[in-house]
Design a protein around this motif. Sequence first.
Motif, PDB file in Angstrom:
ATOM      1  N   TYR A   7     -26.069  78.232 -64.168  1.00 21.68           N
ATOM      2  CA  TYR A   7     -26.082  76.930 -63.554  1.00 21.68           C
ATOM      3  C   TYR A   7     -27.394  76.719 -62.824  1.00 21.68           C
ATOM      4  N   VAL A   8     -27.868  75.486 -62.798  1.00 23.53           N
ATOM      5  CA  VAL A   8     -29.103  75.140 -62.127  1.00 23.53           C
ATOM      6  C   VAL A   8     -28.792  74.083 -61.088  1.00 23.53           C
ATOM      7  N   THR A 266     -21.210  91.709 -61.989  1.00 25.46           N
ATOM      8  CA  THR A 266     -22.295  92.298 -61.200  1.00 25.46           C
ATOM      9  C   THR A 266     -23.629  91.619 -61.477  1.00 25.46           C
ATOM     10  N   GLN A 267     -23.813  91.063 -62.669  1.00 25.45           N
ATOM     11  CA  GLN A 267     -25.071  90.385 -62.993  1.00 25.45           C
ATOM     12  C   GLN A 267     -25.075  88.941 -62.485  1.00 25.45           C
ATOM     13  N   ARG A 268     -24.020  88.207 -62.755  1.00 25.94           N
ATOM     14  CA  ARG A 268     -23.981  86.798 -62.349  1.00 25.94           C
ATOM     15  C   ARG A 268     -24.079  86.644 -60.840  1.00 25.94           C
ATOM     16  N   GLN A 269     -23.439  87.532 -60.082  1.00 28.08           N
ATOM     17  CA  GLN A 269     -23.328  87.346 -58.642  1.00 28.08           C
ATOM     18  C   GLN A 269     -24.478  87.967 -57.856  1.00 28.08           C
ATOM     19  N   ARG A 270     -25.414  88.624 -58.508  1.00 24.68           N
ATOM     20  CA  ARG A 270     -26.540  89.181 -57.745  1.00 24.68           C
ATOM     21  C   ARG A 270     -27.619  88.125 -57.549  1.00 24.68           C
ATOM     22  N   ASP A 271     -28.378  88.297 -56.485  1.00 25.57           N
ATOM     23  CA  ASP A 271     -29.405  87.320 -56.110  1.00 25.57           C
ATOM     24  C   ASP A 271     -30.755  88.029 -56.091  1.00 25.57           C
ATOM     25  N   ASP A 272     -31.192  88.443 -57.274  1.00 31.89           N
ATOM     26  CA  ASP A 272     -32.482  89.132 -57.333  1.00 31.89           C
ATOM     27  C   ASP A 272     -33.475  88.373 -58.204  1.00 31.89           C
ATOM     28  N   SER A 273     -33.369  88.491 -59.525  1.00 33.89           N
ATOM     29  CA  SER A 273     -34.299  87.790 -60.407  1.00 33.89           C
ATOM     30  C   SER A 273     -33.991  86.305 -60.497  1.00 33.89           C
ATOM     31  N   PRO A 275     -31.034  83.113 -58.679  1.00 33.89           N
ATOM     32  CA  PRO A 275     -29.984  82.899 -57.664  1.00 33.89           C
ATOM     33  C   PRO A 275     -28.605  83.243 -58.196  1.00 33.89           C
ATOM     34  N   VAL A 276     -27.677  83.432 -57.256  1.00 33.13           N
ATOM     35  CA  VAL A 276     -26.281  83.679 -57.610  1.00 33.13           C
ATOM     36  C   VAL A 276     -25.773  82.548 -58.500  1.00 33.13           C
ATOM     37  N   ALA A 374     -18.594  82.331 -50.021  1.00 36.83           N
ATOM     38  CA  ALA A 374     -19.856  82.542 -49.314  1.00 36.83           C
ATOM     39  C   ALA A 374     -20.958  81.601 -49.788  1.00 36.83           C
ATOM     40  N   THR A 375     -21.005  81.295 -51.069  1.00 31.76           N
ATOM     41  CA  THR A 375     -21.970  80.361 -51.627  1.00 31.76           C
ATOM     42  C   THR A 375     -21.226  79.413 -52.567  1.00 31.76           C
ATOM     43  N   PRO A 376     -21.851  78.306 -52.960  1.00 32.77           N
ATOM     44  CA  PRO A 376     -21.193  77.409 -53.924  1.00 32.77           C
ATOM     45  C   PRO A 376     -20.904  78.071 -55.262  1.00 32.77           C
ATOM     46  N   GLU A 377     -21.482  79.244 -55.528  1.00 30.44           N
ATOM     47  CA  GLU A 377     -21.224  79.958 -56.780  1.00 30.44           C
ATOM     48  C   GLU A 377     -20.494  81.272 -56.564  1.00 30.44           C
ATOM     49  N   GLY A 378     -19.901  81.469 -55.375  1.00 23.87           N
ATOM     50  CA  GLY A 378     -19.137  82.684 -55.120  1.00 23.87           C
ATOM     51  C   GLY A 378     -19.886  83.683 -54.257  1.00 23.87           C
TER      52      GLY A 378
END
Length: 565
Positions: A7-8, A266-273, A275-276, A374-378
Amino acid sequence: TTGGLGYVDLQTNRGPSKTKQQEGERAMKKSLLLIAHFLASASQPQPQHTHKNNQENKATTTTKKSSLEMKITGIALLAHLASTADAGRLLGSYPTEAPTNAPTEDTCTCVTDYDCGPICVKPYNSATGTCQGGGPSPTAAPVSKGDCPCDKPRHIPTECEVKHLIELLDDAVSIDHGFAPQNLRASFHDAGTFNQNVPGEGGANGCLMNHPPMLLQGENAFLDPPITKLRSIKNFWEAHEDTCCDERCLRVSSADIIQFAGLFATQRQRDDSAPVGTIDPAKQAALLAYQWGRPDELNCVPAWTENLPGMNPPGLTIMDRCPAAGMEIEEKMMHRNGFTKTEANVLIGAHTIGRIRNTFGGPGPWALNGDDTATPEGGVFDNAFHKFLEFDVAATDVPSFDTNTAAFDETFPNWFRVSSGPLATVSHLDSDVTLKLSPLGPLPDFTSDTTSFANDNAGFLARFDKAFDKMTKLGVDPNVLSPPTSCCDGKSVDEHEGEDDIKILRKFISNFGTALANSTATLNEKLRSEEQIRLREEGTKLIEQRTCDDERKMCAFESEGGGKV
């Protein structure tokens, strides 16, 4: 979107530019997801405790919606509430008329909602049920596979098929943010049944999805809804018309889909490369590297769940609870599963997203930024779990924790909770807390790894990914595993950008919503059964207590010279 995935945020302009047509498709998709979320939330038990910023998050999300999105949402909602045929004309053509030989409620038996409708209601722990609701089914049938032969199904998907699965899981988590951490928990509870000391015992074998008695085990409490929903996604994905490759249909194992869903979380919810909630090329590459081919176990044994770390029995003091929890980790995760103490520690760090849910009387999170809201995307998948242990739990050893449990201010038989202040609702199990405390006696010392993970998020994620990959292959012959094959049409996966079919999405949401309702009904029936068991056990204890009281009275009567009774 990037590569048609994730999602963007249109308001912050994250991601590459899109054409007006793509923006319109995305807005329509978001409106459909809002409908599905509305329907799903109406059928699910509501949490008793929420993140203190929950209302703030909801308000922020609401104010961000553009007027165009709100209008489209309203149109889509009206379309959904209108007749099925009218909704079909608005959102795209698909079969809406009931078959001429539609079975009635009295005569129809069913296995899935596709068989008749609107809902296939199954008795608890039963493979078949009856169609209820009457009338023609409003649930869209799965996309026909046409003439695609299924006598020799493929068990390894193509890269394009995996991309389609990623999109379906992404939509599902957008509908229900709790679905991501629940899938992650399910992946542990399927694979964690492995015992390296007993050949053929447990592992990543699909028993959690294929063998209903597995969900009756205490360790798997409250996994009915995510497993039901994940099975629905698997069936829908395999029935899609694009999964016919080289004239062979796709049928992946339950073992594969459970572990892939955990990896996806684990990939979708991480905020590294990225956003969540956004699947960028780096996250997509990690998901495409997943290896498929795990066979499903045909002879599942519910007792294998004893290889999962269990809860401490009630009645122990903190001085006993913490060492007992450390022994559980050592015996189950290290001696039986075969993990090192560092691997065991980092895998428990998966608690960083999700809630302890209703199992312990209140759905508190392990880490505030990992909560479903916690965020609009979980929730965010990072090292917040270890940071809480390192920087908020005051004690460093068991004796000091026995006298000062801060930051926790509520102590329960085998878990702790923060009830007030900025960390309110954060909850941890005994086995979580023991990762912070120096051990008593010859037990593994997890403290150095906890400190390391708390101070290095990138290091935590790297170590977690390696340990998680090892976990997804417990009990599996590595020679049967392979990555996805090339796309059938010869194109690369990136050349299939923007294939977001609104009609397919609507069919998926219809089936997914029914799965939510079915799983909730199953869970409620399970809870009623467990409540009856609890009442029977309490009745038995009461009888035993009264017997003991009577014996004490008789002994007292005899000692006072009343004669022998």
